[in-house]
Design a protein around this motif. Structure first.
Motif, PDB file in Angstrom:
ATOM      1  N   PRO A 143       0.821  -1.217   0.000  1.00  0.00           N
ATOM      2  CA  PRO A 143       0.000   0.000   0.000  1.00  0.00           C
ATOM      3  C   PRO A 143       0.854   1.266   0.000  1.00  0.00           C
ATOM      4  O   PRO A 143       1.852   1.368   0.711  1.00  0.00           O
ATOM      5  N   LEU A 144       0.428   2.247  -0.801  1.00  0.00           N
ATOM      6  CA  LEU A 144       1.115   3.531  -0.901  1.00  0.00           C
ATOM      7  C   LEU A 144       0.099   4.660  -0.773  1.00  0.00           C
ATOM      8  O   LEU A 144      -1.018   4.549  -1.270  1.00  0.00           O
ATOM      9  N   ILE A 145       0.511   5.760  -0.135  1.00  0.00           N
ATOM     10  CA  ILE A 145      -0.288   6.984  -0.108  1.00  0.00           C
ATOM     11  C   ILE A 145       0.575   8.094  -0.686  1.00  0.00           C
ATOM     12  O   ILE A 145       1.666   8.381  -0.174  1.00  0.00           O
ATOM     13  N   VAL A 146       0.119   8.693  -1.787  1.00  0.00           N
ATOM     14  CA  VAL A 146       0.865   9.782  -2.425  1.00  0.00           C
ATOM     15  C   VAL A 146       0.140  11.095  -2.139  1.00  0.00           C
ATOM     16  O   VAL A 146      -1.088  11.175  -2.254  1.00  0.00           O
ATOM     17  N   VAL A 147       0.908  12.102  -1.736  1.00  0.00           N
ATOM     18  CA  VAL A 147       0.330  13.378  -1.293  1.00  0.00           C
ATOM     19  C   VAL A 147       0.718  14.496  -2.262  1.00  0.00           C
ATOM     20  O   VAL A 147       1.902  14.723  -2.527  1.00  0.00           O
ATOM     21  N   GLY A 161       3.292   0.068   7.969  1.00  0.00           N
ATOM     22  CA  GLY A 161       3.493  -0.655   6.722  1.00  0.00           C
ATOM     23  C   GLY A 161       3.022   0.060   5.476  1.00  0.00           C
ATOM     24  O   GLY A 161       3.129  -0.477   4.374  1.00  0.00           O
ATOM     25  N   VAL A 162       2.511   1.279   5.625  1.00  0.00           N
ATOM     26  CA  VAL A 162       2.051   2.064   4.470  1.00  0.00           C
ATOM     27  C   VAL A 162       3.061   3.181   4.206  1.00  0.00           C
ATOM     28  O   VAL A 162       3.368   3.971   5.099  1.00  0.00           O
ATOM     29  N   ALA A 163       3.580   3.235   2.991  1.00  0.00           N
ATOM     30  CA  ALA A 163       4.506   4.305   2.607  1.00  0.00           C
ATOM     31  C   ALA A 163       3.710   5.562   2.278  1.00  0.00           C
ATOM     32  O   ALA A 163       2.746   5.508   1.514  1.00  0.00           O
ATOM     33  N   VAL A 164       4.118   6.686   2.875  1.00  0.00           N
ATOM     34  CA  VAL A 164       3.486   7.986   2.626  1.00  0.00           C
ATOM     35  C   VAL A 164       4.564   8.908   2.074  1.00  0.00           C
ATOM     36  O   VAL A 164       5.610   9.078   2.705  1.00  0.00           O
ATOM     37  N   PHE A 165       4.332   9.487   0.892  1.00  0.00           N
ATOM     38  CA  PHE A 165       5.386  10.293   0.283  1.00  0.00           C
ATOM     39  C   PHE A 165       4.778  11.361  -0.625  1.00  0.00           C
ATOM     40  O   PHE A 165       3.628  11.248  -1.064  1.00  0.00           O
ATOM     41  N   PRO A 166       5.573  12.412  -0.914  1.00  0.00           N
ATOM     42  CA  PRO A 166       5.073  13.485  -1.794  1.00  0.00           C
ATOM     43  C   PRO A 166       5.029  13.034  -3.245  1.00  0.00           C
ATOM     44  O   PRO A 166       5.831  12.195  -3.678  1.00  0.00           O
ATOM     45  N   ALA A 167       4.129  13.614  -3.998  1.00  0.00           N
ATOM     46  CA  ALA A 167       3.925  13.213  -5.391  1.00  0.00           C
ATOM     47  C   ALA A 167       5.189  13.368  -6.227  1.00  0.00           C
ATOM     48  O   ALA A 167       5.440  12.567  -7.135  1.00  0.00           O
TER      49      ALA A 167
END
Length: 203
Positions: A143-147, A161-167
């Protein structure tokens, strides 16, 4: 389905005024219900715009052996913004957020936050959606969350376990994950399986 299509449709749906609300708006009256509908429509519109921006950024990967599917249904009322299959057969779910640049995205007590706003529910949602996709495809899914817009502490981090990173780091991180390992036959198989088992999401 195109990126952001279901979110845009939802924005139109919740923002639609009833006949008497049109009359109230014409004479300058705003009811609490109208204000709530406008806020909700604005949130859905922002979601659709974020998904369109993500799709534009992902476009170069299609020439590199990646498969990208948008707006896939999981369960009865949820959807995955984007499902990515890398040229090595790795599978990712991508949840797009278009958040205000006024506040940083950070960890507060181990929870995802945007400024002082607790966003940890987004992590729960990403984990649940990923679990459903993994069951449908029979392989591990990341799972990834792109901001978009909002700055992200440290250029990105992991929470449960979820990667959160800038677009602006998305392509760099995805390409790094592949690292030159290629399995085009498996990638094609998983993309076809996803198309067969995960229908397009319709509001």
């Amino acid at each position: 389905m195109n990126a952001g299509a279901s979110a845009a449709a939802r924005a139109r749906q919740v923002g639609r005024l009833r006949w008497w609300q049109h009359i109230a708006a014409a004479v300058g009256v705003t009811t609490p219900g109208m204000a709530k509908a406008r806020r909700q429509a604005g949130n859905w519109s922002a979601g659709a715009e974020g998904e369109r921006r993500t799709a534009q950024l992902l476009a170069p990967l299609l020439r590199e052996g990646w498969y990208v599917l948008y707006d896939l249904a999981v369960g009865k009322r949820a959807n995955v913004d984007a499902l990515l299959v890398g040229p090595d057969g790795q599978v990712f779910t991508l949840d797009t957020k278009l958040w205000s640049r006024k506040w940083r995205v950070r960890l507060v007590g181990g929870r995802l936050a945007h400024g002082d706003h607790d966003r940890d529910r987004q992590v729960d949602t990403a984990l649940w959606e990923t679990g459903e996709v993994s069951k449908a495809l029979g392989v591990p899914v990341t799972p990834l969350i792109v901001v978009h817009n909002a700055p992200v502490d440290g250029g990105g981090f992991h929470v449960r376990g979820v990667a959160v990173f800038p677009a602006n780091r998305m392509l760099e991180l995805l390409r790094h994950n592949v690292g030159g390992r290629l399995n085009p036959r498996e990638a094609r198989r998983l993309a076809q399986l996803a198309e067969a088992r995960l229908p397009s999401y319709v509001q």
